[in-house]
Every structure is written in structure tokens, then in C-alpha cells.
Design an enzyme around this catalytic site. Structure first.
Site, PDB file in Angstrom:
ATOM      1  N   CYS A   1      33.794  -3.074 -26.423  1.00 23.48           N
ATOM      2  CA  CYS A   1      32.644  -2.325 -26.679  1.00 23.48           C
ATOM      3  C   CYS A   1      32.215  -3.337 -28.018  1.00 23.48           C
ATOM      4  O   CYS A   1      32.680  -4.306 -28.162  1.00 23.48           O
ATOM      5  CB  CYS A   1      32.992  -1.096 -27.305  1.00 23.48           C
ATOM      6  SG  CYS A   1      34.185   0.115 -26.163  1.00 23.48           S
TER       7      CYS A   1
ATOM      8  N   ARG B   1      28.459  -6.638 -24.537  1.00 19.91           N
ATOM      9  CA  ARG B   1      29.949  -6.124 -24.598  1.00 19.91           C
ATOM     10  C   ARG B   1      30.204  -4.857 -23.941  1.00 19.91           C
ATOM     11  O   ARG B   1      31.303  -4.496 -23.681  1.00 19.91           O
ATOM     12  CB  ARG B   1      30.271  -6.040 -26.116  1.00 19.91           C
ATOM     13  CG  ARG B   1      30.026  -7.209 -26.864  1.00 19.91           C
ATOM     14  CD  ARG B   1      30.330  -7.093 -28.350  1.00 19.91           C
ATOM     15  NE  ARG B   1      32.015  -6.705 -28.515  1.00 19.91           N
ATOM     16  CZ  ARG B   1      32.899  -7.573 -28.529  1.00 19.91           C
ATOM     17  NH1 ARG B   1      32.502  -9.030 -28.415  1.00 19.91           N
ATOM     18  NH2 ARG B   1      34.235  -7.223 -28.529  1.00 19.91           N
TER      19      ARG B   1
ATOM     20  N   TRP C   1      31.589   0.048 -23.513  1.00 17.53           N
ATOM     21  CA  TRP C   1      32.427  -0.247 -22.247  1.00 17.53           C
ATOM     22  C   TRP C   1      33.561   0.483 -21.896  1.00 17.53           C
ATOM     23  O   TRP C   1      34.611   0.355 -22.600  1.00 17.53           O
ATOM     24  CB  TRP C   1      32.690  -1.775 -22.353  1.00 17.53           C
ATOM     25  CG  TRP C   1      33.370  -2.250 -21.101  1.00 17.53           C
ATOM     26  CD1 TRP C   1      34.645  -2.590 -20.560  1.00 17.53           C
ATOM     27  CD2 TRP C   1      32.657  -2.827 -19.932  1.00 17.53           C
ATOM     28  NE1 TRP C   1      34.781  -3.062 -19.358  1.00 17.53           N
ATOM     29  CE2 TRP C   1      33.573  -3.003 -18.778  1.00 17.53           C
ATOM     30  CE3 TRP C   1      31.204  -2.946 -19.689  1.00 17.53           C
ATOM     31  CZ2 TRP C   1      33.124  -3.590 -17.823  1.00 17.53           C
ATOM     32  CZ3 TRP C   1      30.949  -3.419 -18.342  1.00 17.53           C
ATOM     33  CH2 TRP C   1      31.732  -3.879 -17.448  1.00 17.53           C
TER      34      TRP C   1
ATOM     35  N   ASN D   1      36.396  -0.316 -31.073  1.00 16.17           N
ATOM     36  CA  ASN D   1      36.276  -1.419 -29.848  1.00 16.17           C
ATOM     37  C   ASN D   1      38.010  -1.701 -29.799  1.00 16.17           C
ATOM     38  O   ASN D   1      38.367  -2.176 -30.708  1.00 16.17           O
ATOM     39  CB  ASN D   1      35.495  -2.565 -30.273  1.00 16.17           C
ATOM     40  CG  ASN D   1      35.896  -3.466 -29.271  1.00 16.17           C
ATOM     41  OD1 ASN D   1      36.140  -3.414 -27.972  1.00 16.17           O
ATOM     42  ND2 ASN D   1      35.890  -4.971 -29.598  1.00 16.17           N
ATOM     43  N   GLY D   2      38.357  -1.493 -28.610  1.00 10.85           N
ATOM     44  CA  GLY D   2      39.651  -1.799 -28.310  1.00 10.85           C
ATOM     45  C   GLY D   2      40.509  -0.743 -27.347  1.00 10.85           C
ATOM     46  O   GLY D   2      39.802   0.271 -27.031  1.00 10.85           O
TER      47      GLY D   2
ATOM     48  N   GLU E   1      37.089 -20.334  -2.955  1.00 10.60           N
ATOM     49  CA  GLU E   1      36.505 -19.784  -4.155  1.00 10.60           C
ATOM     50  C   GLU E   1      35.652 -20.933  -4.984  1.00 10.60           C
ATOM     51  O   GLU E   1      34.640 -20.957  -5.539  1.00 10.60           O
ATOM     52  CB  GLU E   1      37.408 -19.207  -5.314  1.00 10.60           C
ATOM     53  CG  GLU E   1      36.878 -19.088  -6.648  1.00 10.60           C
ATOM     54  CD  GLU E   1      35.745 -18.033  -6.501  1.00 10.60           C
ATOM     55  OE1 GLU E   1      35.108 -17.679  -7.719  1.00 10.60           O
ATOM     56  OE2 GLU E   1      35.411 -17.479  -5.453  1.00 10.60           O
TER      57      GLU E   1
ATOM     58  N   LYS F   1      31.606 -21.083  -5.888  1.00 16.07           N
ATOM     59  CA  LYS F   1      31.278 -21.533  -7.241  1.00 16.07           C
ATOM     60  C   LYS F   1      30.255 -22.747  -7.052  1.00 16.07           C
ATOM     61  O   LYS F   1      29.055 -22.224  -7.931  1.00 16.07           O
ATOM     62  CB  LYS F   1      32.562 -21.841  -8.290  1.00 16.07           C
ATOM     63  CG  LYS F   1      33.259 -20.427  -8.549  1.00 16.07           C
ATOM     64  CD  LYS F   1      32.580 -19.809  -9.594  1.00 16.07           C
ATOM     65  CE  LYS F   1      31.965 -18.293  -9.197  1.00 16.07           C
ATOM     66  NZ  LYS F   1      32.886 -17.526  -8.238  1.00 16.07           N
TER      67      LYS F   1
ATOM     68  N   GLU G   1      26.827 -21.542  -5.368  1.00 17.54           N
ATOM     69  CA  GLU G   1      25.918 -20.480  -6.138  1.00 17.54           C
ATOM     70  C   GLU G   1      25.333 -20.877  -7.160  1.00 17.54           C
ATOM     71  O   GLU G   1      24.092 -20.375  -7.494  1.00 17.54           O
ATOM     72  CB  GLU G   1      26.936 -19.200  -6.237  1.00 17.54           C
ATOM     73  CG  GLU G   1      27.882 -19.172  -7.082  1.00 17.54           C
ATOM     74  CD  GLU G   1      28.444 -17.905  -7.120  1.00 17.54           C
ATOM     75  OE1 GLU G   1      27.648 -16.715  -7.312  1.00 17.54           O
ATOM     76  OE2 GLU G   1      29.725 -17.746  -7.097  1.00 17.54           O
TER      77      GLU G   1
ATOM     78  N   HIS H   1      41.689 -30.653  12.706  1.00 10.18           N
ATOM     79  CA  HIS H   1      41.240 -30.092  14.009  1.00 10.18           C
ATOM     80  C   HIS H   1      39.724 -29.799  13.843  1.00 10.18           C
ATOM     81  O   HIS H   1      38.841 -29.106  14.473  1.00 10.18           O
ATOM     82  CB  HIS H   1      41.713 -28.559  14.082  1.00 10.18           C
ATOM     83  CG  HIS H   1      43.187 -28.453  13.914  1.00 10.18           C
ATOM     84  ND1 HIS H   1      43.894 -28.899  15.129  1.00 10.18           N
ATOM     85  CD2 HIS H   1      43.964 -28.433  12.703  1.00 10.18           C
ATOM     86  CE1 HIS H   1      45.385 -28.884  14.703  1.00 10.18           C
ATOM     87  NE2 HIS H   1      45.382 -28.497  13.434  1.00 10.18           N
TER      88      HIS H   1
ATOM     89  N   LYS I   1      23.816 -10.168  -9.911  1.00 10.88           N
ATOM     90  CA  LYS I   1      25.154  -9.775 -10.393  1.00 10.88           C
ATOM     91  C   LYS I   1      25.870  -8.720  -9.372  1.00 10.88           C
ATOM     92  O   LYS I   1      27.186  -8.952  -9.292  1.00 10.88           O
ATOM     93  CB  LYS I   1      25.192  -9.574 -11.605  1.00 10.88           C
ATOM     94  CG  LYS I   1      26.573  -9.133 -12.214  1.00 10.88           C
ATOM     95  CD  LYS I   1      27.293 -10.581 -12.477  1.00 10.88           C
ATOM     96  CE  LYS I   1      28.686 -10.457 -12.766  1.00 10.88           C
ATOM     97  NZ  LYS I   1      29.574 -11.626 -12.350  1.00 10.88           N
TER      98      LYS I   1
HETATM   99  C1  AGP Z   1      30.600 -14.182  -7.166  1.00 12.74           C
HETATM  100  O1  AGP Z   1      30.349 -15.140  -8.245  1.00 12.74           O
HETATM  101  C2  AGP Z   1      29.268 -13.584  -6.814  1.00 12.74           C
HETATM  102  N1  AGP Z   1      28.580 -13.208  -7.880  1.00 12.74           N
HETATM  103  C3  AGP Z   1      29.428 -12.626  -5.570  1.00 12.74           C
HETATM  104  O2  AGP Z   1      30.146 -13.428  -4.526  1.00 12.74           O
HETATM  105  C4  AGP Z   1      30.223 -11.647  -5.916  1.00 12.74           C
HETATM  106  O3  AGP Z   1      31.720 -12.009  -6.136  1.00 12.74           O
HETATM  107  C5  AGP Z   1      30.317 -10.548  -4.842  1.00 12.74           C
HETATM  108  O4  AGP Z   1      29.037 -10.010  -4.852  1.00 12.74           O
HETATM  109  C6  AGP Z   1      31.250  -9.317  -5.082  1.00 12.74           C
HETATM  110  O5  AGP Z   1      30.746  -8.664  -6.190  1.00 12.74           O
HETATM  111  P1  AGP Z   1      31.774  -7.276  -6.755  1.00 12.74           P
HETATM  112  O6  AGP Z   1      33.005  -7.970  -7.241  1.00 12.74           O
HETATM  113  O7  AGP Z   1      30.936  -6.940  -7.975  1.00 12.74           O
HETATM  114  O8  AGP Z   1      31.603  -6.265  -5.731  1.00 12.74           O
END
Ligand code: AGP
Length: 620
Positions: free
Chosen positions: A2, A27, A75, A101-102, A492, A496, A499, A515, A615
């Protein structure tokens, strides 16, 4: 995580507190509140659910004013994001107010004994315990009462406290959660971070663990928990506000990458006591966790990759069959899910539409739903039978980093918890795993220290790639290869990079190369090979030789000190410390994040807000 602010001075405190909260909203932003002494030295409070602007709106309708006050943006960790659970919290007589906060780990037993002593609690939070403890020790000396109360607390805290009998004072203290003092002329500030203060003063004092601070308009005293004075001089801060919100990092993504040791430390402190693992918020009994005969893990994007790693963990340690699926496929393929299935859904935001729909589909078919989630009060957390929160704190950058390693850490602890429940692992083995797990924060720090400085090796590799990419007329791309428990990390790493740098990248199980994908190998692709010490180490070495033989460029993620691998003349090397293979994914994730970050930075893209992405994907 927080944000808290405190002020004593000559300016309009409400303005300072609201602006301060806005600068700390990264935060936490699920509820906010303030408590101020008005001109009549009455202690007035206002709290609102939602973002700081909701509180600001209510204050514009019913204004408050004063010169002394405290504030909080939340938070949630204990208690849903409601107005009752919003801070500040009070004692029984509403004479003192606390923002915190904590996490207070022993809040339940303190609460139980305070209730026995006649205290009335109104919220579900851990924080309210602090208010009643101070009330218990209060004898017209707020600082002394705070000092005695703090001695009862286990866990982490940064607090600001006011009391109606001492309306010219704000008392603060810290243990493990950040707190800074802003020293002004006839005014002084307390805050979780520097941004709320920078507009008014650049003279900052960092509060250390175990210190208590008393702010008055013309005086700041700092003492330790035994009451001895601590003399400290302010430091001059040169940052601008934008920089400060990112803690001096150029992007939230890099800041969040460097927060990972703290996040894992917090998970360890919150979840492990001795050899015991506890998920206090998990409302599914051990009996019900044991009933299902198979486990399904369903999620999207980065969360799916964490889930896939979870499959390797759970099958290895509990010998329970685990299958995984992406939420958008799961929800439409008529999955074989029933009462015998424990469905684990993973989501940072807790609002991803496909994962929510998958959860509802599985529920319809009788599965037990366990969510691993980062946002309290989110739809997925609320609609699941049980939830385990990842405590990563708010993740601002679209590219998920600290939430990913927090999901891995939570899956490791859940795996060990289930292995103990099923007696699938002996106590010695469990102790060995927990001891190794507790070393993860410092191992992460070792990696981040090595690749912190501007001009570090990984940033150089990114520069070389950009030059190579332009020389080869953009034909270059990335392949990520790994085996076994690190295979999901290959996926992953590729995600990264894709994206945030918009460079084509693909993750593959290295054994699949022959293959098909090996046809891609010539001098164009840059191939990231995860070849840390493991049972498939020699297989990975052969894969690397096959790629080198066809002119491919190899970045090897290796175990520090591995001289043997160097005989393969890798083009580039990134080292991670030695760790049990089982835990290596949580270390390997960091260089993958840094490589993507530096490549995207070389191309000058908007790293925190990449094109076409959100996000939280709340639509199908
Ligand atoms: C990851 O960097 C992306 N922002 C995206 O793939 C994300 O992981 C996916 O949309 C799932 O989001 P969530 O964990 O909030 O469900």
C-alpha cells in the site's frame, strides 16, 4: 503493498495528502482514506472504495481542511477491498487513527486477546490490531504507546499514527516496509516513497528498520525501539517525480524486475514458519484438496507458462496427474472435468475474461476451483472455492515479470504442501526443499546485481542483436530452447520478447528441434538455450552443437562456473547461480526478462505500454 502519507505543517493538508496518494497509486488502488485534524483539532476521517479519485470526489463535495493528517491508498492483503477495510483504522473510542503498509503475521492471536480484553473490532484487516494495541498502551504519550505496541507485532509495517490528544503530531515507524521523511521549513512529511514529497522538499531521510519517528511542524525526532535518539541528516534527492515513481528506473518493467527478490522474500515470510507452510486465506480444507484424483491448470499468457511449470512440479512431487490448458481453448473444447478434478486457475489481474469463463465452465462440471491470483477482490478470486494470493504487489508494466516469479514461488509452496498432505515426500526431503527455496531471494539478488549497471552484458547482447538485425535486413528472429522443467520458460522468454520488442520469437522443447524447427537454423536466428545444470544437461549440449554446426547464434543461459559448457563456443553467455534443478525456473526467468527488456529498449519502443496490448484482457 500500500501507500501511506503523513504531514504536519502550514499548508492545506488535504491537498498534500491527496496528491501524495495519487503519486503512490502504483502501490495499490482498491480503496483510499484520510484522517485530518480540522481547525477545531477534531479528528475527521473519510474513506472510499476504489481509486484515489473517488476519495477526491467525495472531498470536493464535502470538503475537509486542516494542517495535520495521514492518508492511505490500499492494496488489499487481509480483508476484501471495502470501505470498512479501507484505512485509516481506529481504536474503540475513535481517538487515534492508523494507516499501515505491510502484513501483521500474528494479528489473529493479538486480535483474539484484545477482544478478550473488551476491544471492539469493525474490520477484517490485520491493521486494526495496531490501533487497538496503541489504545491499550496509551497514557498521553503517543510515541511511547506506539513503541510499546510495536514490540507485540510480528511481520512487516510502515505506519503513521495520530491521536486527538496530540493534534500537532504524526508518529511513524517501520519494519521491512519502506518509509521516508521529507524535511521542510516549518513542515515535515512521511511517506512510503519519495514521489509524494518531492514537490515540496528534496531533503529526505530514509527511516531504517526498528525506528520510530515523531513529526511536528518544526521538529523531527527519530528513536529506536528502546527509545534512544538516533541522529540523522537529510540527503538531497536529485530525481524528478516521474523518475521517483519508478524508483529511478527508466521503466516500470525494469523496476518490477528488480523488485523480485523482495517479492519472494515477502512470500517466504508470509507463507513459511519453521517447516510449516500456510495459506491462511485458502478456504479449501486439506480433506477437499486430497479428494480430486487429477489436477487441471488453466490460464492465459504468462500465467499459463507459470501453470505449465506447476505441472512439472506437482507431478514430480505429488505423483498426481496434472494437465494444463490455455483458458481460451479450455472453455470451448468440452473438457473432461468433473468432481474428481481440482482446477487451478492462475491470473495476475484476476479479471481475464477467458480464465473467468474457464473457471465457470469447470464449476458447472463439478470441479473444485482454486485460484492463484495477485489482486484481492478480483472476480476470479471471488468466484473460486479457494484462493492463494501471490503478494507480488501492483504490477504496472503490461509485460508480466514479478507476478510470474511470484506465481512460480506460490506453486512451489503449494506443491510441497500437497506432497506433505499426500505423504508423497518425506519430511527430510521437504526440509531440504524448503531450505533451498529460502535461498532464492539472495540468488535472485546475485543475478540482478550482475546485470544492474548500465552497459551490462545483456544490454550489450541486445545492442549486437539490433545491429545484426539491421544488417540482415530484419530477417533475424529468436528461438528459445529448453527441456523439462525449464521448457515453459522457453515459451515465456519468447512471449516477453514478442510482446515488447515486436521481434518474431518462438519457444520450443529442444528435443523437438529435429522434428522440424532445425530447418530454420542458419545465420539468421538467435537461439536462446537454457542449459543450466540438470538431468537433461547433456541433451541440451547436443542441441547446441547441432545449432552451432549450422551457423546459428547461441545465447546460453548457464550455471555459474560451468566451464564444461564453454567448450561449445557459445556466442553469448548469461550466468545464473547454482541451484537445485527443481528451482532453476525461478532464476532463469530473470535473464529472459532482462534480455527482452534490453532488446525492446534498443528499438526504442514503449516498454511499459506496448502496442496492441492491455494489462488485463477483460474481453474475449
Ligand atoms: C504477459 O506479460 C501478458 N501481460 C499477458 O500474457 C498476461 O500474462 C495474460 O493476459 C494473463 O493475464 P492475467 O495473469 O492477469 O490473467
Amino acid at each position: 503493498m500500500c501507500g501511506i502519507v503523513g504531514y504536519v505543517g502550514h499548508r492545506d493538508v488535504v491537498n498534500i495528502l491527496i496528491n501524495g496518494l495519487k503519486r503512490l497509486e502504483y502501490r495499490g488502488y482498491d480503496s483510499a482514506g484520510i484522517a485530518v485534524f480540522n481547525e477545531g483539532a477534531e479528528l475527521i476521517c473519510r474513506k472510499k472504495r476504489g481509486k484515489v479519485r473517488e476519495l477526491e470526489h467525495s472531498l470536493s463535495e464535502e470538503p475537509l481542511s486542516g494542517k495535520v493528517g495521514i492518508a492511505h491508498t490500499r492494496w488489499s492483503t487481509h480483508g476484501a477491498p471495502t470501505e470498512i477495510n479501507a484505512h485509516p483504522h481506529f481504536d474503540c473510542k475513535k481517538e487515534l487513527a492508523v494507516v499501515h503498509n505491510g502484513i501483521i503475521e500474528n494479528y489473529q492471536e493479538l486480535k483474539d486477546s484484545l477482544i478478550m480484553e473488551g476491544h471492539n473490532f469493525v474490520s477484517e484487516t490485520d491493521t486494526e490490531v495496531i490501533a487497538h494495541l496503541i489504545e491499550k498502551f496509551y497514557e498521553n504519550d503517543l510515541e511511547e504507546a506506539v513503541r510499546r505496541a510495536l514490540k507485540e507485532l510480528h511481520g512487516s509495517y510502515a505506519i503513521c499514527v495520530v491521536h486527538k490528544n496530540e493534534p500537532h503530531k504524526v508518529v511513524g515507524a517501520r519494519l521491512d516496509s519502506p518509509l521516508v521523511i521529507g524535511v521542510g521549513k516549518n513542515e515535515n512529511f512521511l511517506a512510503s516513497d519519495i514521489p509524494p514529497i518531492l514537490e515540496y522538499t528534496r531533503d529526505i531521510i530514509y527511516v531504517e528498520n526498528g525506528e520510530i519517528v515523531t513529526l511536528e511542524a518544526d521538529n523531527v525526532t527519530i528513536k529506536n525501539l528502546d527509545g534512544a535518539r538516533v541522529e540523522k541528516l537529510p540527503e538531497k534527492i536529485g530525481w524528478d517525480i516521474g523518475q521517483a515513481e519508478k524508483k529511478g528506473f527508466p521503466h516500470y518493467m525494469l523496476k518490477e524486475i528488480f523488485e523480485q527478490p523482495e517479492v519472494i522474500k515477502r512470500i517466504i515470510n508470509t507463507r513459511i514458519s519453521g517447516e510449516k507452510i500456510h495459506f491462511d486465506e485458502l478456504k479449501i480444507s486439506d480433506e477437499d484438496l486430497l479428494k480430486p484424483r487429477n489436477i487441471a491448470i488453466v490460464a492465459c499468457g504468462t500465467a499459463y507458462h507459470a501453470g505449465l511449470t506447476g505441472k512439472y512440479m506437482l507431478e514430480e512431487c505429488t505423483r498426481t496427474p496434472v494437465w494444463t490448458d490455455t483458458s481460451s481453448e479450455f472453455r470451448y473444447r468440452d473438457p473432461i472435468v468433473n468432481e474428481d478434478t481440482l482446477m487451478i486457475v492462475i491470473s495476475q489481474s484476476g479479471e481475464t475474461a477467458d480464465t473467468l469463463a474457464a473457471l465457470r465452465e469447470a464449476r458447472k462440471r463439478g470441479a473444485k476451483i482454486l485460484a492463484i491470483c495477485n489482486v484481492l477482490g478480483s472476480s476470479i478470486a471471488r468466484e473460486s472455492d479457494g484462493v492463494i494470493f501471490t503478494h507480488a504487489g501492483p504490477e504496472i508494466a503490461v509485460a508480466s515479470t514479478k507476478a510470474y516469479t511470484a506465481q512460480l514461488a506460490t506453486l512451489y509452496l503449494f506443491t510441497i504442501y500437497m506432497a506433505r498432505l499426500k505423504s508423497a515426500l518425506g519430511e527430510d526431503k521437504i526440509k531440504e526443499l524448503l531450505d533451498e527455496f529460502k535461498t532464492i531471494p539472495s540468488l535472485l539478488e546475485t543475478i540482478l546485481l550482475r546485470y544492474k549497471a548500465e552497459g551490462n552484458e545483456i544490454s550489450h547482447y541486445a545492442k549486437d542483436f539490433k545491429a545484426y538485425y539491421e544488417k540482415r535486413h530484419t530477417k533475424s528472429f529468436f528461438l528459445y530452447l529448453a527441456r523439462n522443467i525449464n521448457y515453459p520458460n522457453a515459451l515465456e522468454g519468447a512471449l516477453k520478447l514478442k510482446e515488447i520488442s515486436y521481434i518474431s520469437a518462438e519457444g520450443y522443447p529442444a528435443g523437438e528441434m529435429k522434428h522440424g524447427p532445425i530447418a530454420l537454423i542458419d545465420e539468421n536466428p538467435w537461439v536462446v538455450c537454457i542449459v543450466t545444470k540438470s538431468r537433461t544437461y547433456d541433451k541440451m549440449r547436443s542441441n547446441i552443437q547441432e545449432i552451432k554446426a549450422r551457423g546459428g547464434i547461441v545465447i546460453g543461459i548457464i550455471t555459474s562456473g560451468d566451464e564444461h559448457i564453454k567448450s561449445l563456443n557459445l556466442n553469448y553467455i548469461i550466468e545464473v547461480p547454482q541451484v537445485h534443478e527443481f528451482f532453476s525456473p525461478i532464476l532463469v526467468a530473470v535473464p529472459l526478462q532482462l534480455l527482452a527488456y534490453y532488446v525492446a529498449r534498443e528499438f526504442g519502443y514503449d516498454i511499459d505500454q506496448p502496442r496492441n496490448l492491455a494489462k488485463s484482457v477483460t474481453v474475449e
